[in-house]
Design a protein around this motif. Structure first.
Motif, PDB file in Angstrom:
ATOM      1  N   LEU A  98      43.629  43.035  49.927  1.00 12.02           N
ATOM      2  CA  LEU A  98      43.870  42.296  48.682  1.00 12.02           C
ATOM      3  C   LEU A  98      45.156  41.495  48.807  1.00 12.02           C
ATOM      4  O   LEU A  98      46.192  42.031  49.211  1.00 12.02           O
ATOM      5  CB  LEU A  98      43.977  43.263  47.503  1.00 12.02           C
ATOM      6  N   THR A  99      45.104  40.211  48.462  1.00 13.50           N
ATOM      7  CA  THR A  99      46.288  39.357  48.552  1.00 13.50           C
ATOM      8  C   THR A  99      46.971  39.228  47.199  1.00 13.50           C
ATOM      9  O   THR A  99      46.408  39.573  46.146  1.00 13.50           O
ATOM     10  CB  THR A  99      45.925  37.952  49.065  1.00 13.50           C
ATOM     11  N   SER A 100      48.174  38.691  47.225  1.00 11.99           N
ATOM     12  CA  SER A 100      48.955  38.508  46.002  1.00 11.99           C
ATOM     13  C   SER A 100      48.344  37.476  45.068  1.00 11.99           C
ATOM     14  O   SER A 100      48.683  37.424  43.883  1.00 11.99           O
ATOM     15  CB  SER A 100      50.385  38.091  46.361  1.00 11.99           C
ATOM     16  N   ALA A 101      47.425  36.661  45.587  1.00 13.11           N
ATOM     17  CA  ALA A 101      46.750  35.663  44.759  1.00 13.11           C
ATOM     18  C   ALA A 101      45.459  36.198  44.157  1.00 13.11           C
ATOM     19  O   ALA A 101      44.725  35.451  43.497  1.00 13.11           O
ATOM     20  CB  ALA A 101      46.447  34.412  45.586  1.00 13.11           C
ATOM     21  N   GLY A 102      45.176  37.474  44.375  1.00 13.93           N
ATOM     22  CA  GLY A 102      43.971  38.074  43.810  1.00 13.93           C
ATOM     23  C   GLY A 102      42.722  37.822  44.617  1.00 13.93           C
ATOM     24  O   GLY A 102      41.605  38.009  44.122  1.00 13.93           O
ATOM     25  N   ARG A 103      42.866  37.409  45.872  1.00 10.77           N
ATOM     26  CA  ARG A 103      41.703  37.189  46.740  1.00 10.77           C
ATOM     27  C   ARG A 103      41.410  38.449  47.552  1.00 10.77           C
ATOM     28  O   ARG A 103      42.327  39.180  47.958  1.00 10.77           O
ATOM     29  CB  ARG A 103      41.941  36.008  47.670  1.00 10.77           C
ATOM     30  N   LEU A 104      40.121  38.682  47.808  1.00 12.01           N
ATOM     31  CA  LEU A 104      39.695  39.879  48.531  1.00 12.01           C
ATOM     32  C   LEU A 104      39.105  39.504  49.883  1.00 12.01           C
ATOM     33  O   LEU A 104      38.228  38.641  49.978  1.00 12.01           O
ATOM     34  CB  LEU A 104      38.662  40.656  47.715  1.00 12.01           C
ATOM     35  N   PHE A 105      39.603  40.179  50.922  1.00  5.23           N
ATOM     36  CA  PHE A 105      39.079  40.033  52.282  1.00  5.23           C
ATOM     37  C   PHE A 105      38.603  41.405  52.756  1.00  5.23           C
ATOM     38  O   PHE A 105      39.101  42.444  52.293  1.00  5.23           O
ATOM     39  CB  PHE A 105      40.155  39.517  53.239  1.00  5.23           C
ATOM     40  N   THR A 106      37.663  41.411  53.676  1.00  7.41           N
ATOM     41  CA  THR A 106      37.201  42.656  54.278  1.00  7.41           C
ATOM     42  C   THR A 106      37.173  42.501  55.790  1.00  7.41           C
ATOM     43  O   THR A 106      37.049  41.398  56.326  1.00  7.41           O
ATOM     44  CB  THR A 106      35.792  43.041  53.787  1.00  7.41           C
ATOM     45  N   ALA A 107      37.287  43.627  56.495  1.00 11.12           N
ATOM     46  CA  ALA A 107      37.286  43.610  57.961  1.00 11.12           C
ATOM     47  C   ALA A 107      36.778  44.941  58.482  1.00 11.12           C
ATOM     48  O   ALA A 107      36.795  45.959  57.762  1.00 11.12           O
ATOM     49  CB  ALA A 107      38.695  43.343  58.495  1.00 11.12           C
ATOM     50  N   ALA A 108      36.339  44.971  59.712  1.00 14.11           N
ATOM     51  CA  ALA A 108      35.962  46.223  60.368  1.00 14.11           C
ATOM     52  C   ALA A 108      37.233  47.012  60.656  1.00 14.11           C
ATOM     53  O   ALA A 108      38.241  46.457  61.086  1.00 14.11           O
ATOM     54  CB  ALA A 108      35.200  45.932  61.658  1.00 14.11           C
TER      55      ALA A 108
ATOM     56  N   GLY B 120      30.777  43.295  51.775  1.00  7.06           N
ATOM     57  CA  GLY B 120      30.595  42.347  50.690  1.00  7.06           C
ATOM     58  C   GLY B 120      30.171  40.966  51.136  1.00  7.06           C
ATOM     59  O   GLY B 120      30.211  40.015  50.354  1.00  7.06           O
ATOM     60  N   ILE B 121      29.748  40.849  52.393  1.00  2.00           N
ATOM     61  CA  ILE B 121      29.293  39.571  52.955  1.00  2.00           C
ATOM     62  C   ILE B 121      27.797  39.690  53.223  1.00  2.00           C
ATOM     63  O   ILE B 121      27.393  40.371  54.177  1.00  2.00           O
ATOM     64  CB  ILE B 121      30.031  39.216  54.259  1.00  2.00           C
ATOM     65  N   PRO B 122      26.940  39.081  52.404  1.00  2.00           N
ATOM     66  CA  PRO B 122      25.495  39.230  52.597  1.00  2.00           C
ATOM     67  C   PRO B 122      25.050  38.855  54.006  1.00  2.00           C
ATOM     68  O   PRO B 122      25.419  37.815  54.542  1.00  2.00           O
ATOM     69  CB  PRO B 122      24.909  38.252  51.563  1.00  2.00           C
ATOM     70  N   GLY B 123      24.288  39.769  54.617  1.00  7.68           N
ATOM     71  CA  GLY B 123      23.722  39.525  55.939  1.00  7.68           C
ATOM     72  C   GLY B 123      24.643  39.785  57.103  1.00  7.68           C
ATOM     73  O   GLY B 123      24.227  39.656  58.263  1.00  7.68           O
TER      74      GLY B 123
END
Length: 606
Positions: A277-287, A300-303
């Motif tokens: 989670l970033t300070s701008a409210g954006r969400l990233f995901t990773a292995a 959260g990334i379809p496919g």
């Protein structure tokens, strides 16, 4: 017992006399399950919830009925009713004791607070098959809280435990690792990643994910062997134009295209995936695991699966574009599912839903959801006259938890009193797997899609003597392990006894926040010395047996009084954040709780 600062003497003593009643609305039906043996009157306890109101309200109601009841008037018209006999409780101070000694003798909570300040460190218990909760011992299980000697006198920024390996961040921001999963030859916690000023961490199946104060995310192997054999990272030196390789192997996970002054502010990991989670409210995901690539929709990334991943490092962060435009404020990760809370109080869930952990019923078509889906929280309060807003989210294993502030509103045709409009009730809800009691709802359920309320942790109130108002008791925090959980209540605390003239009474004592545990207990991870699972939250005994003289007995000791022996119970309370002198320096710290995979711990955190 804390002092009363206002009100007539009779009112105060009546309140004191009523404290033996069970006063928490949520606890009333579960009084035996909460403590294991039921509540027992304790004059050394701090006031909780509606003690004052029940005492005074009960006395007033009884008096009103006595004087105004037509039956009573007709039956005893000849003589006036007898006055109520109110006995004044006298001070129980023992002769020859100082004020501080008297506080210790009358309050177990005061003594717990004092000892947590004098002896900071880490208590751990549960499965010890990986030599994590007791590195020096070959015992397979640790039944009750036990100190890890290595951490005696130490303050930590964070700690996370798995049954096979543990990781902690020291007060100065270095990473410590231990356990069989780290090394079979090294018994004590060992510093691995140094000089990065780490502030928080989370763990996956086989890696440690740490967040630096500058927003850098580090992915470190849990294994010492992998750290030594893996590729070393080139690091800059304090000498200009000079660099060298890191002492251990690790990876940096850096989200792309961050805005000006945007940085990572929090991380949460499941068994195979990481939420960023970033300070701008954006969400990233990773292995987040080296063993398996996430394949249950938890990214959260379809496919997105191993065969469809884009070019580049396998653990590169991906933005969850579906949530772009929603300002995400909090994140939580279970083993294979994810939760995200936005600033409007809406909760989005994605990933594995085989147990209903996403907050809605699973379908026969698929056991997982690979795109963020809105949890229908409003339906939980349909036709109640309450407007819900989710305040906190928590996840772990196959479970999710939500704390909700529900405000009383006016509805067409309702007769809500104006004074009650806007009144907040704080509730706790859960979903997912409950066969081991992890839902905390007094039931043993395999699959729970629709969130279920934890009645023992909902609708609680107390009187705040400082503000002179009734306030809801919320949860301060909730830690979820693979099958069990622990919640710290945000009740009124007091740690100023003897700090000023107004708190220098011999009977003015310190007390902390209530903490309760529930769920799976196969490896004694609940810390109550028993092995049975609990489907409702329960207390455990104080961490320091010496503080209570229990000799290891959970929740009880024999006390001899004028009427012979009786059973007196003591419960563990968390010490809140406070400035204390440690080793000749002033430090602000608190006690915190962490639940892991079949293990638990309490530590002194800065």
């Amino acid at each position: 017992m804390p002092p009363f600062n206002s009100g007539p003497r009779v009112f105060l003593e009546t309140c004191r006399a009523c404290r033996s009643s069970t006063i928490r609305s949520g606890y009333r039906l579960q009084r035996r399950q909460i403590s294991g043996q039921g509540y027992i009157r304790r004059k050394t306890q701090p006031p909780t919830l509606f003690a004052y109101f029940l005492g005074v309200g009960g006395l007033v109601a009884a008096t009103h009925f006595y004087y105004d009841s037509p039956f009573i008037k007709s039956a005893f018209a000849e003589s006036p009713p007898a006055p109520v006999d109110v006995k004044i409780e006298k001070s129980k101070r023992k002769k020859g004791l100082s004020k501080e000694e008297n506080r210790e003798s009358i309050s177990s909570q005061h003594l717990q607070v004092k000892r947590s300040w004098e002896n900071p460190g880490v208590y751990a218990w549960g499965s010890n098959s990986g030599r994590v909760v007791a590195p020096d011992s070959d015992e397979q299980t640790i039944r009750t809280p036990r100190r890890i000697p290595f951490f005696d006198g130490q303050l930590l920024r964070d700690i996370k435990l798995d049954r096979n390996f543990g990781a902690a961040i020291t007060e100065n921001g270095d990473l410590l690792q231990w356990g069989i999963g780290f090394s079979t030859d090294v018994r004590q916690p060992t510093a691995t990643l140094k000089g990065k000023n780490l502030k928080s961490l989370t763990i996956s199946r086989d890696r440690v994910l740490a967040l630096g104060s500058d927003g850098t995310v580090y992915s470190i192997p849990a294994s010492k062997e992998d750290q030594e054999k893996g590729k070393k990272v080139s690091e800059s030196s304090w000498i200009p134009f000079l660099s060298n390789n890191s002492t251990i192997s690790y990876r940096r996970l850096q989200p792309k295209d961050l805005g000006w002054n945007e940085r990572v502010k929090s991380i949460a990991s499941g068994a195979e995936h990481l939420l960023i989670l970033t300070s701008a409210g954006r969400l990233f995901t990773a292995a987040s695991s080296s063993e398996e690539f996430p394949a249950r929709g938890q990214m959260g990334i379809p496919g997105l699966i191993w065969t469809t991943r884009p070019a580049g490092p396998y653990d590169q962060p991906h933005e969850v574009s579906t949530l772009r435009g929603f300002e995400i404020t909090a994140i939580a990760a279970g083993d294979y599912h994810s939760l995200a809370l936005d600033k409007e109080g809406r909760v989005f869930a994605f990933g594995d839903n085989s147990s209903g952990q996403l907050g809605f019923d699973p379908t026969s078509e698929s056991t997982y959801v690979d795109a963020p889906s809105l949890i229908p929280i409003q339906q939980l309060y349909a036709s109640t006259g309450l407007a819900p807003t989710v305040k906190q989210i928590f996840a772990g294993g196959n479970n999710s938890f939500f704390t909700i502030d529900a405000a009383t509103i006016a509805r067409p045709g309702s007769d809500v009193k104006p004074a009650l409009l806007g009144r907040i009730t704080s509730d706790t809800w859960s979903s997912g797997q409950g066969i081991l009691g992890t839902l905390g709802n007094a039931r043993w359920t395999h699959v729970q899609g629709t969130p279920t309320k934890l009645k023992t942790l909902s609708g609680l109130f107390e009187y705040d003597e400082t503000k002179n108002i009734v306030v809801p008791i919320r949860l301060k925090s909730l830690s979820v392990g693979s099958t069990h959980a622990a919640a710290i209540m945000d009740n009124v605390t007091h740690v100023q006894a003897g700090a000023s003239k107004g708190t220098d009474s011999e009977n003015d004592t310190n007390w902390g926040a209530d903490v309760v545990w529930w769920g799976g207990n196969e490896y004694f991870q609940l810390g109550n010395g028993r092995r049975n699972n609990l489907s409702v939250p329960g207390y455990i005994a104080p961490l320091d047996d010496g503080a209570e003289g229990t000799g290891g007995k959970a929740m009880g000791s024999e006390v001899t009084g004028k009427k012979g022996k009786r059973k007196e119970e003591h419960r563990f309370q968390i010490t809140p954040r406070h400035g204390v002198n440690v080793g000749g320096r002033k430090v602000v710290f608190e006690q915190r709780v962490e639940c892991g995979r079949m293990v638990s711990c309490v530590y002194s955190g800065v």
